[in-house]
Scaffold this motif. Structure first.
Motif, PDB file in Angstrom:
ATOM      1  N   TYR A  31       1.023  -1.072   0.064  1.00 58.32           N
ATOM      2  CA  TYR A  31       0.024  -0.065   0.010  1.00 58.32           C
ATOM      3  C   TYR A  31       0.900   1.127   0.060  1.00 58.32           C
ATOM      4  CZ  TYR A  31       1.059  -0.337   5.173  1.00 58.32           C
ATOM      5  OH  TYR A  31       1.586  -0.094   6.312  1.00 58.32           O
ATOM      6  N   LEU A  32       0.255   2.439  -0.125  1.00 59.70           N
ATOM      7  CA  LEU A  32       1.076   3.712  -0.307  1.00 59.70           C
ATOM      8  C   LEU A  32       0.882   4.168   1.140  1.00 59.70           C
ATOM      9  CD1 LEU A  32      -0.170   5.359  -3.706  1.00 59.70           C
ATOM     10  CD2 LEU A  32       2.341   4.173  -3.106  1.00 59.70           C
ATOM     11  N   LYS A  33       2.247   4.733   1.480  1.00 59.27           N
ATOM     12  CA  LYS A  33       2.161   5.469   2.917  1.00 59.27           C
ATOM     13  C   LYS A  33       3.123   6.462   2.504  1.00 59.27           C
ATOM     14  CE  LYS A  33       3.142   5.164   7.710  1.00 59.27           C
ATOM     15  NZ  LYS A  33       2.899   4.276   8.997  1.00 59.27           N
ATOM     16  N   ASN A  34       2.715   7.592   2.657  1.00 60.91           N
ATOM     17  CA  ASN A  34       3.640   8.916   2.143  1.00 60.91           C
ATOM     18  C   ASN A  34       4.193   8.854   0.873  1.00 60.91           C
ATOM     19  OD1 ASN A  34       3.032   9.916   4.671  1.00 60.91           O
ATOM     20  ND2 ASN A  34       4.515   8.988   5.675  1.00 60.91           N
ATOM     21  N   ASP A  35       3.311   8.478  -0.094  1.00 63.64           N
ATOM     22  CA  ASP A  35       3.883   8.301  -1.477  1.00 63.64           C
ATOM     23  C   ASP A  35       4.900   7.206  -1.579  1.00 63.64           C
ATOM     24  OD1 ASP A  35       2.049   9.993  -2.496  1.00 63.64           O
ATOM     25  OD2 ASP A  35       3.352  11.956  -1.997  1.00 63.64           O
ATOM     26  N   GLU A  36       4.947   6.300  -0.713  1.00 65.55           N
ATOM     27  CA  GLU A  36       6.058   5.306  -0.940  1.00 65.55           C
ATOM     28  C   GLU A  36       4.988   3.848  -0.625  1.00 65.55           C
ATOM     29  OE1 GLU A  36      10.102   4.098   1.639  1.00 65.55           O
ATOM     30  OE2 GLU A  36       8.311   5.228   2.787  1.00 65.55           O
ATOM     31  N   ALA A  37       5.678   2.985  -1.602  1.00 70.28           N
ATOM     32  CA  ALA A  37       4.873   1.604  -1.588  1.00 70.28           C
ATOM     33  C   ALA A  37       5.537   0.719  -0.199  1.00 70.28           C
ATOM     34  CB  ALA A  37       5.049   0.937  -3.076  1.00 70.28           C
ATOM     35  N   MET A  43       8.008  -2.168   5.856  1.00 62.88           N
ATOM     36  CA  MET A  43       9.101  -2.587   4.843  1.00 62.88           C
ATOM     37  C   MET A  43       8.837  -1.744   3.585  1.00 62.88           C
ATOM     38  SD  MET A  43       8.857  -6.581   5.787  1.00 62.88           S
ATOM     39  CE  MET A  43       7.043  -6.461   6.341  1.00 62.88           C
ATOM     40  N   ASN A  44       9.847  -1.259   2.932  1.00 64.88           N
ATOM     41  CA  ASN A  44       9.985  -0.935   1.590  1.00 64.88           C
ATOM     42  C   ASN A  44      11.025  -1.532   0.719  1.00 64.88           C
ATOM     43  OD1 ASN A  44      12.400   0.503   1.728  1.00 64.88           O
ATOM     44  ND2 ASN A  44      11.472   2.307   2.894  1.00 64.88           N
ATOM     45  N   ARG A  45      11.081  -1.262  -0.546  1.00 73.38           N
ATOM     46  CA  ARG A  45      12.030  -1.414  -1.079  1.00 73.38           C
ATOM     47  C   ARG A  45      13.254  -0.905  -1.693  1.00 73.38           C
ATOM     48  NH1 ARG A  45      10.205  -3.963  -6.815  1.00 73.38           N
ATOM     49  NH2 ARG A  45      12.584  -4.429  -6.795  1.00 73.38           N
ATOM     50  N   LYS A  46      13.099   0.494  -1.096  1.00 74.87           N
ATOM     51  CA  LYS A  46      13.831   1.580  -1.560  1.00 74.87           C
ATOM     52  C   LYS A  46      15.061   1.787  -0.716  1.00 74.87           C
ATOM     53  CE  LYS A  46      14.243   6.459  -1.505  1.00 74.87           C
ATOM     54  NZ  LYS A  46      13.769   7.849  -1.590  1.00 74.87           N
ATOM     55  N   ASP A  47      16.376   1.441  -1.354  1.00 78.99           N
ATOM     56  CA  ASP A  47      17.653   1.361  -0.697  1.00 78.99           C
ATOM     57  C   ASP A  47      18.324   2.650  -0.606  1.00 78.99           C
ATOM     58  OD1 ASP A  47      20.160   0.692   0.145  1.00 78.99           O
ATOM     59  OD2 ASP A  47      20.327  -0.805  -1.467  1.00 78.99           O
ATOM     60  N   SER A  48      18.171   3.244   1.054  1.00 81.98           N
ATOM     61  CA  SER A  48      18.611   4.159   1.292  1.00 81.98           C
ATOM     62  C   SER A  48      19.949   4.672   0.759  1.00 81.98           C
ATOM     63  CB  SER A  48      18.579   4.543   2.431  1.00 81.98           C
ATOM     64  OG  SER A  48      19.383   3.567   3.417  1.00 81.98           O
TER      65      SER A  48
END
Length: 74
Positions: free
Chosen positions: A6-12, A67-72
């Motif tokens: 789901y989207l949370k603060n424009d992040e999947a 959890m997200n997929r974006k690698d910081s």
């Protein structure tokens, strides 16, 4: 059941509670598995997991991981 992602603060994102429900696992086991993963410094440094909280039907507050997929590091 809600969608797994789901989207949370424009992040999947997805969360550990939904993963446990979707895959018919106990949430405490999912939390322990993530906690064990975070002992690995490379995984931890990627900031893919962050602690959040939820309230159960009895009004008790518990932790869950978002959890997200974006690698910081990117």
């Amino acid at each position: 059941m809600q969608e797994l992602v789901y989207l949370k603060n424009d992040e999947a994102v997805c969360d550990s509670l939904q993963v446990a429900e979707k895959f018919h696992k106990r949430h405490d086991n999912v939390m322990q598995t993530i906690s064990n993963l975070l002992k690995n410094e490379e995984i931890k440094s990627r900031n893919l997991f962050r602690i959040s909280h939820y309230m159960d039907s009895k009004g008790r507050t518990y932790e869950k991981y978002i959890m997200n997929r974006k690698d910081s590091r990117s």
